[in-house]
Design a protein around this motif. Structure first.
Motif, PDB file in Angstrom:
ATOM      1  N   PHE A  29     -10.382  11.739  -9.033  1.00  0.00           N
ATOM      2  CA  PHE A  29      -9.373   9.611  -8.692  1.00  0.00           C
ATOM      3  C   PHE A  29      -9.820   9.144  -7.830  1.00  0.00           C
ATOM      4  O   PHE A  29      -9.804   7.897  -7.475  1.00  0.00           O
ATOM      5  N   ALA A  30     -10.191   9.701  -6.698  1.00  0.00           N
ATOM      6  CA  ALA A  30     -11.135   9.165  -5.757  1.00  0.00           C
ATOM      7  C   ALA A  30     -11.847   7.797  -6.622  1.00  0.00           C
ATOM      8  O   ALA A  30     -12.144   7.095  -5.640  1.00  0.00           O
ATOM      9  N   ALA A  31     -12.851   8.129  -7.499  1.00  0.00           N
ATOM     10  CA  ALA A  31     -13.550   7.868  -8.021  1.00  0.00           C
ATOM     11  C   ALA A  31     -13.151   6.693  -8.765  1.00  0.00           C
ATOM     12  O   ALA A  31     -13.671   6.108  -8.844  1.00  0.00           O
ATOM     13  N   LYS A  32     -11.569   6.627  -9.104  1.00  0.00           N
ATOM     14  CA  LYS A  32     -10.807   5.077  -9.691  1.00  0.00           C
ATOM     15  C   LYS A  32     -10.482   4.504  -8.695  1.00  0.00           C
ATOM     16  O   LYS A  32      -9.622   3.332  -9.423  1.00  0.00           O
ATOM     17  N   ASP A  57      -1.845   0.535  -9.338  1.00  0.00           N
ATOM     18  CA  ASP A  57      -3.165  -0.100  -8.764  1.00  0.00           C
ATOM     19  C   ASP A  57      -4.584   1.397  -7.827  1.00  0.00           C
ATOM     20  O   ASP A  57      -3.439   1.127  -6.622  1.00  0.00           O
ATOM     21  N   ALA A  58      -4.884   1.829  -8.619  1.00  0.00           N
ATOM     22  CA  ALA A  58      -5.716   2.834  -7.342  1.00  0.00           C
ATOM     23  C   ALA A  58      -5.753   2.775  -6.084  1.00  0.00           C
ATOM     24  O   ALA A  58      -5.677   3.642  -5.484  1.00  0.00           O
ATOM     25  N   THR A  59      -6.872   1.583  -5.853  1.00  0.00           N
ATOM     26  CA  THR A  59      -6.731   0.992  -4.550  1.00  0.00           C
ATOM     27  C   THR A  59      -5.844   1.063  -3.888  1.00  0.00           C
ATOM     28  O   THR A  59      -6.295  -0.003  -2.395  1.00  0.00           O
ATOM     29  N   THR A  91       0.879  -1.495  -0.021  1.00  0.00           N
ATOM     30  CA  THR A  91      -0.117   0.333  -0.003  1.00  0.00           C
ATOM     31  C   THR A  91       0.309   1.297   0.085  1.00  0.00           C
ATOM     32  O   THR A  91       1.926   1.232   0.906  1.00  0.00           O
ATOM     33  N   ILE A  92       0.364   1.871  -0.381  1.00  0.00           N
ATOM     34  CA  ILE A  92       0.944   3.846  -0.892  1.00  0.00           C
ATOM     35  C   ILE A  92       0.106   4.700   0.317  1.00  0.00           C
ATOM     36  O   ILE A  92      -0.963   4.680  -1.005  1.00  0.00           O
ATOM     37  N   ALA A  93       0.529   5.659   0.928  1.00  0.00           N
ATOM     38  CA  ALA A  93      -0.290   6.789   1.331  1.00  0.00           C
ATOM     39  C   ALA A  93       0.873   7.975   0.383  1.00  0.00           C
ATOM     40  O   ALA A  93       2.316   7.636   0.689  1.00  0.00           O
ATOM     41  N   LEU A  94      -0.077   8.872   0.200  1.00  0.00           N
ATOM     42  CA  LEU A  94       0.871  10.326  -0.106  1.00  0.00           C
ATOM     43  C   LEU A  94       0.069  11.135   1.480  1.00  0.00           C
ATOM     44  O   LEU A  94      -0.884  11.516   0.277  1.00  0.00           O
ATOM     45  N   ALA A  95       0.637  12.045   1.296  1.00  0.00           N
ATOM     46  CA  ALA A  95       0.698  13.290   2.171  1.00  0.00           C
ATOM     47  C   ALA A  95       0.888  14.829   0.828  1.00  0.00           C
ATOM     48  O   ALA A  95       2.118  14.392   1.187  1.00  0.00           O
ATOM     49  N   GLY A  96       0.327  15.014   1.169  1.00  0.00           N
ATOM     50  CA  GLY A  96       0.045  15.747   0.192  1.00  0.00           C
ATOM     51  C   GLY A  96      -0.049  16.312  -0.932  1.00  0.00           C
ATOM     52  O   GLY A  96       1.409  15.359  -1.672  1.00  0.00           O
ATOM     53  N   LEU A 111      -0.794   6.844 -11.029  1.00  0.00           N
ATOM     54  CA  LEU A 111      -2.138   6.112 -12.011  1.00  0.00           C
ATOM     55  C   LEU A 111      -1.925   5.592 -13.718  1.00  0.00           C
ATOM     56  O   LEU A 111      -2.484   4.962 -14.018  1.00  0.00           O
ATOM     57  N   ALA A 112      -1.884   7.056 -14.241  1.00  0.00           N
ATOM     58  CA  ALA A 112      -1.511   6.666 -16.066  1.00  0.00           C
ATOM     59  C   ALA A 112      -0.085   5.485 -15.482  1.00  0.00           C
ATOM     60  O   ALA A 112      -0.213   5.234 -17.156  1.00  0.00           O
ATOM     61  N   GLY A 113       0.602   4.916 -15.054  1.00  0.00           N
ATOM     62  CA  GLY A 113       1.904   4.200 -15.338  1.00  0.00           C
ATOM     63  C   GLY A 113       0.973   2.655 -14.631  1.00  0.00           C
ATOM     64  O   GLY A 113       1.950   1.432 -14.974  1.00  0.00           O
TER      65      GLY A 113
END
Ligand SMILES: NC(=O)c1ccc[n+]([C@@H]2O[C@H](COP(=O)([O-])OP(=O)(O)OC[C@H]3O[C@@H](n4cnc5c(N)ncnc54)[C@H](OP(=O)(O)O)[C@@H]3O)[C@@H](O)[C@H]2O)c1
Length: 276
Positions: A57-60, A39-41, A16-21, A34-36
């Protein structure tokens, strides 16, 4: 690395990946991931003021501002360094003992990141052409980072352009001065070339267009050519010609070389001061 290899690296990325900012830089990275084909989930984004693009992106499938924080396999920190003092401790719940922490914050050291967030730290410095996938990032890793984690950091950073790894963290101040801040110097060149064109009698709009396309086209030529920048410069310069006349000024005493050395020294010093 080919774009196919980049895509493979992102698609095969574990955990899993968390992005802050998710501002300019964080947003560009997320778009690249995401373009690459990441997996968005598997991505969680912590961003107090998400843009419409980030909301989309939340919808993805990305999770935006989850109510409860759990330790991620990788945390990417892309908040402003000034914000980090406040935001850093709040990021701790996203970090477990073996979480990979990838920071792109200017002037924030591996030691400071380890102290505030914990985890195994990679410190990186991207630049703004990242927003069109043409950035260059320099990265340095703490000793605690495993080879697999370094490969993960490489794949995440490579989504916005190329990546160089260095072993010595103290080089990051000069890296920040050269490539982190570098796009600003190139844009200034376009501004000043246009201004000088107006001084020489061109209408402002034409001068701006000529300068913009000259800088952009020369950048593209440099990008595509196998020749070095000095050879490309020499190829435009005939002895006693117009280019030679201009270069005599630009390459003379107190010319571009001295100016650039002073500018890079000033930026390097500021980067060092910010880290104190
Ligand atoms: N821009 C560059 O050329 C460049 C180059 C290399 C490295 N960097 C580094 O990249 C980092 C980001 O720069 P940027 O230009 O992308 O800045 P930015 O556009 O301001 O992005 C930072 C984002 O972090 C958000 N944020 C603020 N507090 C937060 C919190 N507590 N938790 C999570 N997110 C929070 C901000 O939201 P708000 O807008 O609501 O505050 C903003 O969207 C900086 O550390 C900078 O040093 C930038």
């Amino acid at each position: 690395m080919t774009s196919l290899a980049k895509t493979d690296a992102l698609q095969n990325l574990a955990g899993t990946i968390a992005l802050a900012g998710a501002g300019k830089m964080g947003g560009a990275m997320l778009t690249g991931w995401l373009a690459g084909g990441l997996d968005a989930t598997r991505v969680t984004v912590i961003e107090p003021d998400p843009s419409d693009e980030i909301r989309a992106f939340a919808a993805k499938g990305i999770q935006l501002n989850p109510k409860t924080a759990t330790a991620a396999d990788t945390l990417v920190v892309a908040v402003k360094p000034q914000t980090f003092h406040e935001a850093g401790p709040a990021l701790k719940p996203f970090v477990g003992p073996s979480t990979l922490v990838v920071s792109i914050m200017a002037g924030t050291t591996i030691a400071a990141l380890e102290e505030v967030c914990g985890g195994r730290v990679v410190r990186a410095m991207p630049n703004t052409p990242a927003s069109i996938g043409r950035g260059i990032t320099v990265a340095v890793s703490a000793k605690s980072v495993s080879a697999a984690q370094r490969a993960t950091a490489d794949a995440l950073l490579r989504a916005t352009g190329s990546v160089e790894w260095v072993d010595d963290e103290s080089l990051m101040d000069a890296v920040t001065a050269v490539s982190g801040s570098g796009p600003a110097y190139v844009f200034l060149l376009a501004e000043e070339l246009a201004r000088a064109g107006v001084e020489a009698g061109l209408p402002a709009e034409l001068a701006t267009r000529l300068a913009r396309e000259t800088v952009a086209g020369s950048g593209e030529l440099l990008h595509r050519s196998k020749l070095g920048s000095a050879t490309l410069r020499q190829n435009v310069t005939s002895p006693g010609g117009t280019t030679a006349a201009a270069l005599e000024v630009l390459m003379g005493k107190d010319g571009m070389q001295q100016l650039m050395i002073r500018a890079i020294a000033a930026a390097t010093k500021r980067s060092k001061d910010l880290a104190k």
